[in-house]
Design a protein around this motif. Sequence first.
Motif, PDB file in Angstrom:
ATOM      1  N   GLU A 172       0.788  -1.322   0.217  1.00 36.79           N
ATOM      2  CA  GLU A 172      -0.114  -0.047  -0.007  1.00 36.79           C
ATOM      3  C   GLU A 172       0.893   1.379  -0.021  1.00 36.79           C
ATOM      4  OE1 GLU A 172      -1.997  -3.314   2.558  1.00 36.79           O
ATOM      5  OE2 GLU A 172       0.008  -2.156   2.346  1.00 36.79           O
ATOM      6  N   TRP A 213     -10.327  -2.537   0.430  1.00 35.26           N
ATOM      7  CA  TRP A 213      -9.572  -1.685   1.359  1.00 35.26           C
ATOM      8  C   TRP A 213     -10.140  -1.695   2.916  1.00 35.26           C
ATOM      9  CZ3 TRP A 213      -5.165   0.943   0.259  1.00 35.26           C
ATOM     10  CH2 TRP A 213      -4.977   1.183  -0.909  1.00 35.26           C
ATOM     11  N   ARG A 234      -9.346  -0.632   7.098  1.00 40.56           N
ATOM     12  CA  ARG A 234      -8.469   0.419   7.964  1.00 40.56           C
ATOM     13  C   ARG A 234      -8.434   0.014   9.361  1.00 40.56           C
ATOM     14  NH1 ARG A 234     -12.425   5.883   7.160  1.00 40.56           N
ATOM     15  NH2 ARG A 234     -14.023   5.200   8.407  1.00 40.56           N
ATOM     16  N   ARG A 254      -9.636  -3.404  12.936  1.00 39.05           N
ATOM     17  CA  ARG A 254      -9.653  -3.529  11.632  1.00 39.05           C
ATOM     18  C   ARG A 254     -11.015  -3.356  10.918  1.00 39.05           C
ATOM     19  NH1 ARG A 254      -4.535  -5.098   8.826  1.00 39.05           N
ATOM     20  NH2 ARG A 254      -4.611  -7.057  10.007  1.00 39.05           N
ATOM     21  N   VAL A 282     -13.660  -0.946   4.562  1.00 36.91           N
ATOM     22  CA  VAL A 282     -14.159   0.468   3.909  1.00 36.91           C
ATOM     23  C   VAL A 282     -14.666   0.225   2.724  1.00 36.91           C
ATOM     24  CG1 VAL A 282     -12.879   2.593   3.172  1.00 36.91           C
ATOM     25  CG2 VAL A 282     -11.668   1.458   5.185  1.00 36.91           C
ATOM     26  N   ASP A 337     -11.150   9.649   9.916  1.00 37.48           N
ATOM     27  CA  ASP A 337     -10.763   8.764   8.715  1.00 37.48           C
ATOM     28  C   ASP A 337      -9.351   8.394   8.998  1.00 37.48           C
ATOM     29  OD1 ASP A 337     -12.519  10.843   6.237  1.00 37.48           O
ATOM     30  OD2 ASP A 337     -13.056   8.721   7.121  1.00 37.48           O
ATOM     31  N   TYR A 364      -4.182   2.229   6.477  1.00 37.92           N
ATOM     32  CA  TYR A 364      -5.146   1.904   5.503  1.00 37.92           C
ATOM     33  C   TYR A 364      -4.461   0.553   4.995  1.00 37.92           C
ATOM     34  CZ  TYR A 364      -8.472   5.375   5.679  1.00 37.92           C
ATOM     35  OH  TYR A 364      -9.563   6.283   6.239  1.00 37.92           O
ATOM     36  N   CYS A 423      -4.974  -2.984   2.094  1.00 35.48           N
ATOM     37  CA  CYS A 423      -5.469  -3.833   1.283  1.00 35.48           C
ATOM     38  C   CYS A 423      -5.535  -5.177   1.133  1.00 35.48           C
ATOM     39  CB  CYS A 423      -5.179  -3.282  -0.362  1.00 35.48           C
ATOM     40  SG  CYS A 423      -3.652  -3.539  -0.605  1.00 35.48           S
ATOM     41  N   GLY A 456       0.543  -1.776   5.340  1.00 38.46           N
ATOM     42  CA  GLY A 456      -0.383  -0.507   5.317  1.00 38.46           C
ATOM     43  C   GLY A 456       0.238   0.809   5.064  1.00 38.46           C
TER      44      GLY A 456
END
Length: 120
Positions: free
Chosen positions: A6, A36, A38, A45, A48, A89, A93, A95, A113
């Motif tokens: 990421e 995704w 986060r 976790r 998203v 936010d 993050y 994936c 991340g």
Amino acid sequence: EAHLVESGGGSVQAGGSLTLSCAASGFSFDGYAIGWFRQAPGKEREGVSCIGLNGSIYYRDSVKGRFTISADNSKNTMYLQMNSLKPEDTAVYYCNTDSYTSTGKRTFSWGLGTQVTVSS
């Protein structure tokens, strides 16, 4: 060996924008639902946004209208365009695919991340 990397995180003020990238190596995104996730400090976790196998797209309610997920299978890369960012936010993050082994573990390990920090 499969890897997910990421990138694109950073520090922005509320209302700002960032675009995250997720590059996969060692396997192809084709044939997997991808998404995704986060993790904020002290929290678990959470998902998203994701792209399903049939191309359907999901966003968690708190990011609808602000985030846009996309993927370029020719580059084996997924993106997350994040607009109108809010302090909530702030998170690391990640994936990953929606694929699990027969023992229930995720098929592909989590990457390191990318940190997104939104200041008010």
